[in-house]
Design a protein around this motif. Structure first.
Motif, PDB file in Angstrom:
ATOM      1  N   MET A 184      -0.979   6.418   8.907  1.00  0.00           N
ATOM      2  CA  MET A 184      -1.114   5.211   8.079  1.00  0.00           C
ATOM      3  C   MET A 184      -2.433   5.330   7.277  1.00  0.00           C
ATOM      4  O   MET A 184      -3.503   5.456   7.823  1.00  0.00           O
ATOM      5  CB  MET A 184      -1.215   3.982   8.999  1.00  0.00           C
ATOM      6  CG  MET A 184      -1.610   2.725   8.266  1.00  0.00           C
ATOM      7  SD  MET A 184      -0.324   1.545   8.297  1.00  0.00           S
ATOM      8  CE  MET A 184      -0.976   0.308   7.226  1.00  0.00           C
ATOM      9  N   ASN A 185      -2.254   5.302   5.933  1.00  0.00           N
ATOM     10  CA  ASN A 185      -3.434   5.398   5.043  1.00  0.00           C
ATOM     11  C   ASN A 185      -3.837   3.989   4.610  1.00  0.00           C
ATOM     12  O   ASN A 185      -3.024   3.244   4.082  1.00  0.00           O
ATOM     13  CB  ASN A 185      -3.091   6.207   3.803  1.00  0.00           C
ATOM     14  CG  ASN A 185      -2.620   7.614   4.153  1.00  0.00           C
ATOM     15  OD1 ASN A 185      -3.077   8.191   5.144  1.00  0.00           O
ATOM     16  ND2 ASN A 185      -1.689   8.146   3.384  1.00  0.00           N
ATOM     17  N   ILE A 186      -5.121   3.674   4.853  1.00  0.00           N
ATOM     18  CA  ILE A 186      -5.629   2.349   4.475  1.00  0.00           C
ATOM     19  C   ILE A 186      -6.704   2.478   3.401  1.00  0.00           C
ATOM     20  O   ILE A 186      -7.602   3.325   3.515  1.00  0.00           O
ATOM     21  CB  ILE A 186      -6.234   1.631   5.703  1.00  0.00           C
ATOM     22  CG1 ILE A 186      -5.182   1.412   6.795  1.00  0.00           C
ATOM     23  CG2 ILE A 186      -6.842   0.289   5.287  1.00  0.00           C
ATOM     24  CD1 ILE A 186      -5.734   0.742   8.054  1.00  0.00           C
ATOM     25  N   VAL A 187      -6.589   1.657   2.358  1.00  0.00           N
ATOM     26  CA  VAL A 187      -7.641   1.548   1.341  1.00  0.00           C
ATOM     27  C   VAL A 187      -8.041   0.081   1.227  1.00  0.00           C
ATOM     28  O   VAL A 187      -7.179  -0.798   1.129  1.00  0.00           O
ATOM     29  CB  VAL A 187      -7.171   2.068  -0.035  1.00  0.00           C
ATOM     30  CG1 VAL A 187      -8.225   1.818  -1.117  1.00  0.00           C
ATOM     31  CG2 VAL A 187      -6.862   3.571   0.034  1.00  0.00           C
ATOM     32  N   ILE A 188      -9.338  -0.149   1.306  1.00  0.00           N
ATOM     33  CA  ILE A 188      -9.880  -1.505   1.174  1.00  0.00           C
ATOM     34  C   ILE A 188     -10.760  -1.525  -0.074  1.00  0.00           C
ATOM     35  O   ILE A 188     -11.559  -0.608  -0.281  1.00  0.00           O
ATOM     36  CB  ILE A 188     -10.784  -1.871   2.383  1.00  0.00           C
ATOM     37  CG1 ILE A 188     -10.080  -1.584   3.713  1.00  0.00           C
ATOM     38  CG2 ILE A 188     -11.256  -3.322   2.265  1.00  0.00           C
ATOM     39  CD1 ILE A 188      -9.137  -2.588   4.228  1.00  0.00           C
ATOM     40  N   LEU A 189     -10.600  -2.529  -0.921  1.00  0.00           N
ATOM     41  CA  LEU A 189     -11.461  -2.687  -2.093  1.00  0.00           C
ATOM     42  C   LEU A 189     -12.139  -4.044  -1.999  1.00  0.00           C
ATOM     43  O   LEU A 189     -11.465  -5.077  -1.919  1.00  0.00           O
ATOM     44  CB  LEU A 189     -10.654  -2.596  -3.390  1.00  0.00           C
ATOM     45  CG  LEU A 189     -11.398  -2.898  -4.697  1.00  0.00           C
ATOM     46  CD1 LEU A 189     -12.599  -1.980  -4.896  1.00  0.00           C
ATOM     47  CD2 LEU A 189     -10.454  -2.780  -5.892  1.00  0.00           C
ATOM     48  N   PHE A 194      -3.141  -1.639   1.298  1.00  0.00           N
ATOM     49  CA  PHE A 194      -4.249  -1.814   0.351  1.00  0.00           C
ATOM     50  C   PHE A 194      -4.698  -3.265   0.424  1.00  0.00           C
ATOM     51  O   PHE A 194      -3.893  -4.189   0.227  1.00  0.00           O
ATOM     52  CB  PHE A 194      -3.773  -1.490  -1.066  1.00  0.00           C
ATOM     53  CG  PHE A 194      -4.846  -1.636  -2.126  1.00  0.00           C
ATOM     54  CD1 PHE A 194      -5.109  -2.878  -2.716  1.00  0.00           C
ATOM     55  CD2 PHE A 194      -5.604  -0.540  -2.516  1.00  0.00           C
ATOM     56  CE1 PHE A 194      -6.096  -3.018  -3.678  1.00  0.00           C
ATOM     57  CE2 PHE A 194      -6.594  -0.671  -3.494  1.00  0.00           C
ATOM     58  CZ  PHE A 194      -6.835  -1.908  -4.074  1.00  0.00           C
ATOM     59  N   ALA A 195      -5.981  -3.475   0.726  1.00  0.00           N
ATOM     60  CA  ALA A 195      -6.508  -4.848   0.813  1.00  0.00           C
ATOM     61  C   ALA A 195      -7.570  -5.051  -0.258  1.00  0.00           C
ATOM     62  O   ALA A 195      -8.456  -4.207  -0.438  1.00  0.00           O
ATOM     63  CB  ALA A 195      -7.107  -5.105   2.194  1.00  0.00           C
ATOM     64  N   PHE A 196      -7.471  -6.160  -0.966  1.00  0.00           N
ATOM     65  CA  PHE A 196      -8.346  -6.533  -2.082  1.00  0.00           C
ATOM     66  C   PHE A 196      -9.103  -7.778  -1.630  1.00  0.00           C
ATOM     67  O   PHE A 196      -8.517  -8.847  -1.508  1.00  0.00           O
ATOM     68  CB  PHE A 196      -7.456  -6.825  -3.295  1.00  0.00           C
ATOM     69  CG  PHE A 196      -8.169  -7.004  -4.604  1.00  0.00           C
ATOM     70  CD1 PHE A 196      -8.157  -8.256  -5.234  1.00  0.00           C
ATOM     71  CD2 PHE A 196      -8.813  -5.946  -5.232  1.00  0.00           C
ATOM     72  CE1 PHE A 196      -8.765  -8.428  -6.476  1.00  0.00           C
ATOM     73  CE2 PHE A 196      -9.432  -6.116  -6.472  1.00  0.00           C
ATOM     74  CZ  PHE A 196      -9.406  -7.359  -7.092  1.00  0.00           C
ATOM     75  N   LEU A 254     -14.553  -4.880   9.027  1.00  0.00           N
ATOM     76  CA  LEU A 254     -14.035  -3.702   8.299  1.00  0.00           C
ATOM     77  C   LEU A 254     -14.576  -2.412   8.911  1.00  0.00           C
ATOM     78  O   LEU A 254     -13.874  -1.399   8.985  1.00  0.00           O
ATOM     79  CB  LEU A 254     -14.382  -3.791   6.809  1.00  0.00           C
ATOM     80  CG  LEU A 254     -13.698  -4.929   6.044  1.00  0.00           C
ATOM     81  CD1 LEU A 254     -14.102  -4.889   4.561  1.00  0.00           C
ATOM     82  CD2 LEU A 254     -12.172  -4.858   6.178  1.00  0.00           C
ATOM     83  N   ALA A 255     -15.826  -2.460   9.396  1.00  0.00           N
ATOM     84  CA  ALA A 255     -16.376  -1.269  10.089  1.00  0.00           C
ATOM     85  C   ALA A 255     -15.603  -1.033  11.389  1.00  0.00           C
ATOM     86  O   ALA A 255     -15.290   0.117  11.753  1.00  0.00           O
ATOM     87  CB  ALA A 255     -17.862  -1.484  10.375  1.00  0.00           C
ATOM     88  N   ASP A 256     -15.220  -2.112  12.043  1.00  0.00           N
ATOM     89  CA  ASP A 256     -14.439  -2.017  13.296  1.00  0.00           C
ATOM     90  C   ASP A 256     -13.061  -1.424  13.014  1.00  0.00           C
ATOM     91  O   ASP A 256     -12.579  -0.537  13.717  1.00  0.00           O
ATOM     92  CB  ASP A 256     -14.316  -3.440  13.872  1.00  0.00           C
ATOM     93  CG  ASP A 256     -13.700  -3.467  15.256  1.00  0.00           C
ATOM     94  OD1 ASP A 256     -12.987  -4.436  15.573  1.00  0.00           O
ATOM     95  OD2 ASP A 256     -13.906  -2.482  16.011  1.00  0.00           O
ATOM     96  N   LEU A 257     -12.442  -1.889  11.932  1.00  0.00           N
ATOM     97  CA  LEU A 257     -11.113  -1.364  11.553  1.00  0.00           C
ATOM     98  C   LEU A 257     -11.204   0.136  11.295  1.00  0.00           C
ATOM     99  O   LEU A 257     -10.371   0.925  11.784  1.00  0.00           O
ATOM    100  CB  LEU A 257     -10.597  -2.100  10.307  1.00  0.00           C
ATOM    101  CG  LEU A 257      -9.260  -1.634   9.737  1.00  0.00           C
ATOM    102  CD1 LEU A 257      -8.135  -1.758  10.773  1.00  0.00           C
ATOM    103  CD2 LEU A 257      -8.912  -2.442   8.467  1.00  0.00           C
ATOM    104  N   GLU A 258     -12.250   0.544  10.573  1.00  0.00           N
ATOM    105  CA  GLU A 258     -12.406   1.976  10.269  1.00  0.00           C
ATOM    106  C   GLU A 258     -12.563   2.784  11.563  1.00  0.00           C
ATOM    107  O   GLU A 258     -11.940   3.827  11.741  1.00  0.00           O
ATOM    108  CB  GLU A 258     -13.641   2.191   9.374  1.00  0.00           C
ATOM    109  CG  GLU A 258     -13.923   3.641   9.036  1.00  0.00           C
ATOM    110  CD  GLU A 258     -15.206   3.812   8.196  1.00  0.00           C
ATOM    111  OE1 GLU A 258     -16.106   2.949   8.276  1.00  0.00           O
ATOM    112  OE2 GLU A 258     -15.273   4.800   7.459  1.00  0.00           O
ATOM    113  N   LEU A 264     -13.058   2.831   2.233  1.00  0.00           N
ATOM    114  CA  LEU A 264     -13.604   1.538   1.804  1.00  0.00           C
ATOM    115  C   LEU A 264     -14.268   1.736   0.442  1.00  0.00           C
ATOM    116  O   LEU A 264     -15.244   2.483   0.316  1.00  0.00           O
ATOM    117  CB  LEU A 264     -14.627   1.031   2.825  1.00  0.00           C
ATOM    118  CG  LEU A 264     -15.407  -0.238   2.471  1.00  0.00           C
ATOM    119  CD1 LEU A 264     -14.489  -1.392   2.141  1.00  0.00           C
ATOM    120  CD2 LEU A 264     -16.333  -0.624   3.618  1.00  0.00           C
ATOM    121  N   VAL A 265     -13.689   1.118  -0.556  1.00  0.00           N
ATOM    122  CA  VAL A 265     -14.249   1.160  -1.912  1.00  0.00           C
ATOM    123  C   VAL A 265     -14.891  -0.203  -2.162  1.00  0.00           C
ATOM    124  O   VAL A 265     -14.288  -1.232  -1.835  1.00  0.00           O
ATOM    125  CB  VAL A 265     -13.146   1.380  -2.966  1.00  0.00           C
ATOM    126  CG1 VAL A 265     -13.742   1.448  -4.367  1.00  0.00           C
ATOM    127  CG2 VAL A 265     -12.358   2.649  -2.648  1.00  0.00           C
TER     128      VAL A 265
END
Ligand code: APR
Ligand code: ZN
Length: 232
Positions: A1-6, A167-169, A71-75, A84-85
Motif C-alpha cells: 500500500m503506497n501512501i502520499v500525504i500532502l 492520497f491525503a490532502f 503522521l509521523a506515527d503513520l509513517e 510526506l510532501v
C-alpha cells in the motif's frame, strides 16, 4: 500500500503558525509582491529577509501538534511506501519525527546562495550582507520557492502520486498549483483521495472523502482508523 500525504499551512495552525489565506493570515499582513517573489528580493532584500527572519523565529518557537505526531506515527507503523510532501516552510513535521519529508516550497531553516546554488543550515537571522562560504558572493537568500519560481521535487512527487493507493490532502486551501493539482492526479490515477480541513478546499471535488475539523483533533483519529482498517 503506497501512501502520499500532502500538507498545507492548516496542519501547523494549531501550533500557532499563521496560515496564508485565512482571516488575518500572512497575505493579509504582507503583499506577496513585496516579500515572496524574486523581483521583491531584487528590489528590497532587507524586507524579504525581515519577513523570513520573523518566520524562522516563529518556526523555532512553535511546537509540533498532534496532527504532526500522528503522521509521523503513520509513517513509522506503515511498512509500504510512505511519502510526506509539505507546502509548508516550517520544520514541524521533522520535529514530530517524520523522516521522508519533501518541502516542495522550500524550508525556512535552509539558506541558499542564488549565485552558486550552495545551501547550508540557515542562521537565526539572514541579511543581504551575508556572504556565501563557497563562492564568497553575497547573493544569500532563504531557500524558499517564491511565486514565479519552480517548486522542488515535482517529478518525484508526481510519480509517487500516480502510484499512490491512498492520497491525503491536509490543511490546504487548494489555491496554489501545482500542489493543488495533485489530488486530482491521485484520483485519476486510482488512489483513494481524502481531504482533511476546517472547510472544503478549492479541490475538495476530487476528494473521495472530506473530513472536516481541526487537524490536531481529526488527523490522529484518521490515522488510527487508517492503520486499523487493515489496508496498510
Ligand atoms: N485544521 C485544518 N485545516 C485548517 C486549520 C486547522 N486547524 N486551520 C486552517 N485550516 C485550513 C484552512 O481552511 C485553509 O484551507 O488550512 C488552509 C490554509 O490555506 P492557505 O492559507 O491558503 O495555506 P496553503 O494552502 O498551505 O497555501 C499554499 O500558498 O502562499 C503559498 O507558499 C504558500 O505553501 C503556501 C501555498
Ligand atoms: Zn555561492
Amino acid at each position: 500500500m503506497n501512501i502520499v500525504i500532502l500538507t498545507g499551512a492548516g496542519i501547523s495552525a494549531e501550533s500557532g503558525l499563521e496560515t496564508f489565506r485565512d482571516q488575518g493570515g500572512l497575505w493579509s499582513q504582507y503583499d506577496v509582491e513585496d516579500v515572496a517573489t524574486p523581483q521583491a528580493y531584487a528590489r528590497n532584500p532587507a524586507l524579504v529577509h525581515e519577513v523570513s527572519n520573523l518566520l524562522r523565529r516563529i518556526n523555532r518557537t512553535a511546537n509540533p501538534n498532534a496532527a504532526h505526531f500522528a503522521l509521523a506515527d503513520l509513517e513509522s507503523r506503515h511498512d509500504g511506501n510512505f511519502l510526506l510532501v509539505t507546502q509548508n516552510i516550517d520544520t514541524l513535521h521533522q520535529r514530530a519525527g517524520s523522516r521522508n519529508v519533501l518541502h516542495m516550497h522550500g524550508s525556512i531553516e535552509v539558506a541558499l546562495c542564488s549565485d552558486c546554488g550552495h545551501t547550508w543550515p540557515a542562521p537565526d537571522e539572514m541579511s543581504e550582507d551575508d556572504c556565501c562560504m563557497v563562492c564568497r558572493k553575497n547573493q544569500c537568500r532563504p531557500d524558499l520557492v517564491w511565486f514565479g519560481e519552480n517548486v522542488r521535487f515535482l517529478d518525484e512527487i508526481e510519480a509517487a502520486t500516480e502510484a499512490a493507493d491512498l492520497f491525503a490532502f491536509i490543511g490546504s486551501s487548494g489555491e496554489v498549483y501545482p500542489a493543488a493539482g495533485l489530488m486530482e492526479l491521485a484520483q485519476e490515477s486510482g488512489a483513494k483521495t481524502v481531504e482533511i480541513n476546517l472547510h472544503p478546499s478549492a479541490v475538495a471535488s476530487a476528494a473521495d472523502e472530506v473530513i472536516l475539523g481541526p487537524a490536531g483533533h481529526v488527523v490522529p483519529k484518521w490515522v488510527e482508523k487508517t492503520i486499523h482498517s487493515a489496508v496498510l
